[in-house]
Design an enzyme around this catalytic site. Sequence first.
Site, short mmCIF file in Angstrom:
data_model
loop_
_atom_site.label_atom_id
_atom_site.label_comp_id
_atom_site.label_asym_id
_atom_site.label_seq_id
_atom_site.Cartn_x
_atom_site.Cartn_y
_atom_site.Cartn_z
N ARG A 171 0.76 -1.21 0.05
CA ARG A 171 -0.03 -0.03 0.16
C ARG A 171 0.67 1.31 0.12
NH1 ARG A 171 -4.94 0.81 2.09
NH2 ARG A 171 -4.55 2.43 3.49
N ARG A 175 7.81 7.55 -4.30
CA ARG A 175 7.84 8.52 -5.57
C ARG A 175 9.18 8.90 -5.98
NH1 ARG A 175 3.50 11.56 -3.62
NH2 ARG A 175 1.91 10.16 -4.18
N ARG A 248 -7.11 -6.26 14.02
CA ARG A 248 -6.02 -5.40 14.85
C ARG A 248 -6.81 -4.20 15.23
NH1 ARG A 248 -1.93 -5.83 18.38
NH2 ARG A 248 -0.70 -4.10 18.20
N ARG A 279 0.46 7.22 15.69
CA ARG A 279 0.14 8.42 14.93
C ARG A 279 -0.57 9.47 15.81
NH1 ARG A 279 -2.49 6.48 9.20
NH2 ARG A 279 -3.98 5.46 10.59
N GLU A 299 -2.99 7.63 18.56
CA GLU A 299 -3.75 6.25 17.91
C GLU A 299 -2.80 5.09 18.64
OE1 GLU A 299 -4.30 5.93 13.89
OE2 GLU A 299 -5.24 7.71 13.69
N TYR A 347 -9.75 -4.46 3.76
CA TYR A 347 -9.42 -2.97 4.33
C TYR A 347 -10.02 -2.28 3.10
CZ TYR A 347 -7.50 1.12 5.59
OH TYR A 347 -7.47 2.43 6.18
N ASP A 349 -10.74 1.25 1.19
CA ASP A 349 -11.01 2.68 1.45
C ASP A 349 -12.39 3.20 0.99
OD1 ASP A 349 -8.60 3.68 2.29
OD2 ASP A 349 -7.82 3.58 0.38
#
Length: 366
Positions: A171, A175, A248, A279, A299, A347, A349
């Site tokens: 994921r 770049r 999780r 995070r 988190e 998962y 989005d």
Amino acid sequence: MQYDYLIVGSGLFGAIFAHEAVKEKKRVLVVERRGHTGGNIHSERLDGIDVHTYGAHIFHTSDETVWRYINQFTTFNHYQNCPIARYHDRIYNLPFNMNTFHQMWNDVYTPAEAKARIEEQRTEIHGRPTNLEEQAISLVGRDIYETLIKGYTEKQWGRVCSELPVSIITRLPIRWRYDNNYFNDPHQGIPMAGYNTIIDQLLDGVPVLLDTDFNENRAHLSSLADKVLYTGALDAYFDYSMGKLEYRSVRFDHQRLEGGNQQGVAVINYTDASIPYTRSIEHAHFTFTETDVSWVSYEYPEEYHQTGEPYYPIADERNLSLYRRYRSLADGERRLLLGGRLAEYAYLDMDKTIARALQLSKQEFS
Ligand code: FAD
Ligand code: UDP
């Protein structure tokens, strides 16, 4: 029957299906076990700031149909996700891009130099990567793995990287440009009036029973409708008869802090193992809101027990094979439809969730 569809779950999937069903003049009832609608995209307005209750939600898509669809219900602002990573006393840009490579190796300035440095480091992996550690090193080399991936991932998943599947790390975008935009999609933003207004419009005119767990009232509730759309966890639907699917979980610690702009950025990832959270999110930055107080959410990844919240499916072979067995049981139930991130054990989005809900609606109503 009183209803055509009983919809279990008022998250994005259930709400879109309900909306499409009502457009087709179907009679629907939504049941939701939480005390509010919207599932994980729910937010709460505190001190004029939309605080994302279940973790930061940034909408992004390259699917034009989904983009047009969701824009019927909201206007998006121009927020672009550019998170930073903190490792001990240093800051790095994410996703991995030329800024990160220069911050990691001061003598790297060009894409060719970055590729050469990574190439040198990835030679330690021979053959096809078989776990996350090997995959990460073969993608970005050992320095980035040790600094930006290992600690974060082991906190996030509660397992060492050498025991985690390769799929988790695919994921992460890489770049070869100086570009800190986390997503490649042409469309990105935060709904100007918040996520709740999207759900409120989708569920406009739809009866919703809150604080109602379908699995605790299954016989009665399913007797009310011709068909049931179930968007909850599939193992729970079958009373865990073949075993539990593993997830999780995360504990969100939402803190009200005096003084605005605490972080200077919406998202900070903590990539060293010594900090217990992964995070911190400063919500005001999603909407460019300036206030004297700030809401920051920390988190803390946690083990999932069936009483907590299942967030991330642990998509290893054991769980996927158990899921397939539950799925074939479900396929035998003529009146049952499944959809959404829990029932599909995936998962997804938000844009993928919308696309799948529209696909199921089309299948049912055309
Ligand atoms: P949910 O939102 O989980 O809704 C399911 C609903 O069903 C819930 O309200 C639940 O309470 C209810 N329910 C379950 N079981 C029962 C039962 N037995 N009886 C009654 N009700 C029941 N996507 C993005 O595009 N961008 C992001 O930045 C992003 N960030 C995320 C961050 C986190 C921490 C997580 C976990 C997900 C994130 N997502 C993001 C994904 C996004 O949350 C999902 O795409 C979306 O919420 C899926 O909607 P859903 O309806 O399938 O599931
Ligand atoms: N990841 C990492 N370091 C980071 C951010 C992410 O190693 O700073 C890894 C980690 O394994 C995580 C995966 O990339 O589980 C996916 O992260 P992403 O932020 O894309 O997904 P999210 O956790 O927001 O769903």
